[in-house]
Write a protein that holds these residues in place. Structure first.
Motif, PDB file in Angstrom:
ATOM      1  N   ARG A   1       1.817   6.662  -6.878  1.00  0.00           N
ATOM      2  CA  ARG A   1       0.753   7.562  -7.332  1.00  0.00           C
ATOM      3  C   ARG A   1       1.143   9.026  -7.154  1.00  0.00           C
ATOM      4  NH1 ARG A   1      -4.369   4.378  -4.827  1.00  0.00           N
ATOM      5  NH2 ARG A   1      -4.478   2.764  -6.423  1.00  0.00           N
ATOM      6  N   GLU A   2       1.753   9.339  -5.981  1.00  0.00           N
ATOM      7  CA  GLU A   2       2.180  10.718  -5.728  1.00  0.00           C
ATOM      8  C   GLU A   2       3.272  11.138  -6.712  1.00  0.00           C
ATOM      9  OE1 GLU A   2       3.361  10.986  -1.658  1.00  0.00           O
ATOM     10  OE2 GLU A   2       1.353  10.578  -0.878  1.00  0.00           O
ATOM     11  N   ALA A   3       4.183  10.226  -6.995  1.00  0.00           N
ATOM     12  CA  ALA A   3       5.252  10.543  -7.936  1.00  0.00           C
ATOM     13  C   ALA A   3       4.701  10.771  -9.334  1.00  0.00           C
ATOM     14  CB  ALA A   3       6.281   9.431  -7.951  1.00  0.00           C
ATOM     15  N   LEU A   4       3.732   9.991  -9.735  1.00  0.00           N
ATOM     16  CA  LEU A   4       3.108  10.154 -11.062  1.00  0.00           C
ATOM     17  C   LEU A   4       2.256  11.419 -11.130  1.00  0.00           C
ATOM     18  CD1 LEU A   4       2.063   6.466 -11.879  1.00  0.00           C
ATOM     19  CD2 LEU A   4       3.898   7.806 -12.941  1.00  0.00           C
ATOM     20  N   ALA A   5       1.639  11.788 -10.004  1.00  0.00           N
ATOM     21  CA  ALA A   5       0.808  12.969  -9.978  1.00  0.00           C
ATOM     22  C   ALA A   5       1.633  14.252 -10.070  1.00  0.00           C
ATOM     23  CB  ALA A   5      -0.052  12.997  -8.715  1.00  0.00           C
ATOM     24  N   THR A   6       2.841  14.253  -9.532  1.00  0.00           N
ATOM     25  CA  THR A   6       3.668  15.453  -9.556  1.00  0.00           C
ATOM     26  C   THR A   6       4.370  15.641 -10.890  1.00  0.00           C
ATOM     27  OG1 THR A   6       5.529  14.237  -8.606  1.00  0.00           O
ATOM     28  CG2 THR A   6       4.080  15.421  -7.068  1.00  0.00           C
TER      29      THR A   6
ATOM     30  N   ARG B   1       0.828  -1.216   0.000  1.00  0.00           N
ATOM     31  CA  ARG B   1       0.000   0.000   0.000  1.00  0.00           C
ATOM     32  C   ARG B   1       0.855   1.257   0.000  1.00  0.00           C
ATOM     33  NH1 ARG B   1      -2.874  -2.112   4.466  1.00  0.00           N
ATOM     34  NH2 ARG B   1      -4.342  -3.597   3.655  1.00  0.00           N
ATOM     35  N   ARG B   2       1.890   1.276   0.866  1.00  0.00           N
ATOM     36  CA  ARG B   2       2.773   2.448   0.927  1.00  0.00           C
ATOM     37  C   ARG B   2       3.472   2.686  -0.412  1.00  0.00           C
ATOM     38  NH1 ARG B   2       6.453   0.849   4.895  1.00  0.00           N
ATOM     39  NH2 ARG B   2       5.033  -0.381   6.111  1.00  0.00           N
ATOM     40  N   ARG B   3       3.961   1.656  -0.998  1.00  0.00           N
ATOM     41  CA  ARG B   3       4.652   1.798  -2.288  1.00  0.00           C
ATOM     42  C   ARG B   3       3.697   2.275  -3.380  1.00  0.00           C
ATOM     43  NH1 ARG B   3       8.618  -3.528  -2.533  1.00  0.00           N
ATOM     44  NH2 ARG B   3      10.055  -2.823  -0.913  1.00  0.00           N
ATOM     45  N   THR B   4       2.476   1.785  -3.350  1.00  0.00           N
ATOM     46  CA  THR B   4       1.491   2.211  -4.345  1.00  0.00           C
ATOM     47  C   THR B   4       1.171   3.690  -4.178  1.00  0.00           C
ATOM     48  OG1 THR B   4       0.541  -0.013  -4.333  1.00  0.00           O
ATOM     49  CG2 THR B   4      -0.806   1.726  -5.287  1.00  0.00           C
ATOM     50  N   GLU B   5       0.999   4.143  -2.929  1.00  0.00           N
ATOM     51  CA  GLU B   5       0.731   5.557  -2.673  1.00  0.00           C
ATOM     52  C   GLU B   5       1.900   6.430  -3.126  1.00  0.00           C
ATOM     53  OE1 GLU B   5      -0.287   6.166   1.432  1.00  0.00           O
ATOM     54  OE2 GLU B   5      -1.903   4.678   1.362  1.00  0.00           O
TER      55      GLU B   5
END
Length: 156
Positions: free
Chosen positions: A150-155, A143-147
């Motif tokens: 996602r944050e890295a892709l969003a930025t 879960r932590r890695r997925t979050e």
């Protein structure tokens, strides 16, 4: 030979009598030590041992000073020079997820071995509980890695 064994026994039994190898005693210190030996009622053997140690230390210091005057360098500096230490690339930290996978596999193998020996029922509850605990920890890591992904892709 017997006196040497006795001296070793004395020095091993009482750390108080063991003098540091690199100690240098001034005349005042030696005089004070002799007075202290008399007051503490040391045996003649103990007094002789301490006196000999003080003399040997004084001789070592004389040799060191003679070497400094002759060569211009302290012999202790010669010993200090060590070969340069090779710096190794730091090993990558082991991935906790991979460690958990290995631990789950080890517990499964253990349970299989116990079942083959007829002891499976004895260990089954414990091992399955440990495996489920490891799986929960693996899910948390996932879960932590997925979050983070996602944050890295969003930025970007």
């Amino acid at each position: 030979m017997a006196s040497q064994n006795r001296m070793e026994a004395v020095t091993k039994e009482t750390a108080f009598w063991r003098c540091p190898k690199s100690a240098v005693y001034t005349p005042e210190t030696r005089k004070l030590l002799k007075e202290m030996m008399k007051e503490s009622k040391l045996t003649s053997f103990q007094q002789r041992y301490l006196t000999d140690t003080m003399r040997r230390d004084l001789e070592k210091e004389k040799q060191r000073l003679q070497t400094i005057l002759a060569t211009g360098k302290d012999p202790a500096e010669w010993k200090r020079k060590a070969a340069p230490v090779r710096q190794q690339d730091p090993a990558p930290e082991p991935d906790r997820f991979e460690e958990l996978v290995k631990e789950v596999q080890e517990r499964k193998e253990f349970l299989d071995a116990m079942e083959a020996l007829g002891q499976g029922k004895k260990y089954q509850g414990i091992i399955l509980a440990e495996i489920s605990q490891k799986l929960r920890e693996m899910e948390d890591i996932d879960r932590r890695r997925t979050e983070e992904l996602r944050e890295a892709l969003a930025t970007t």
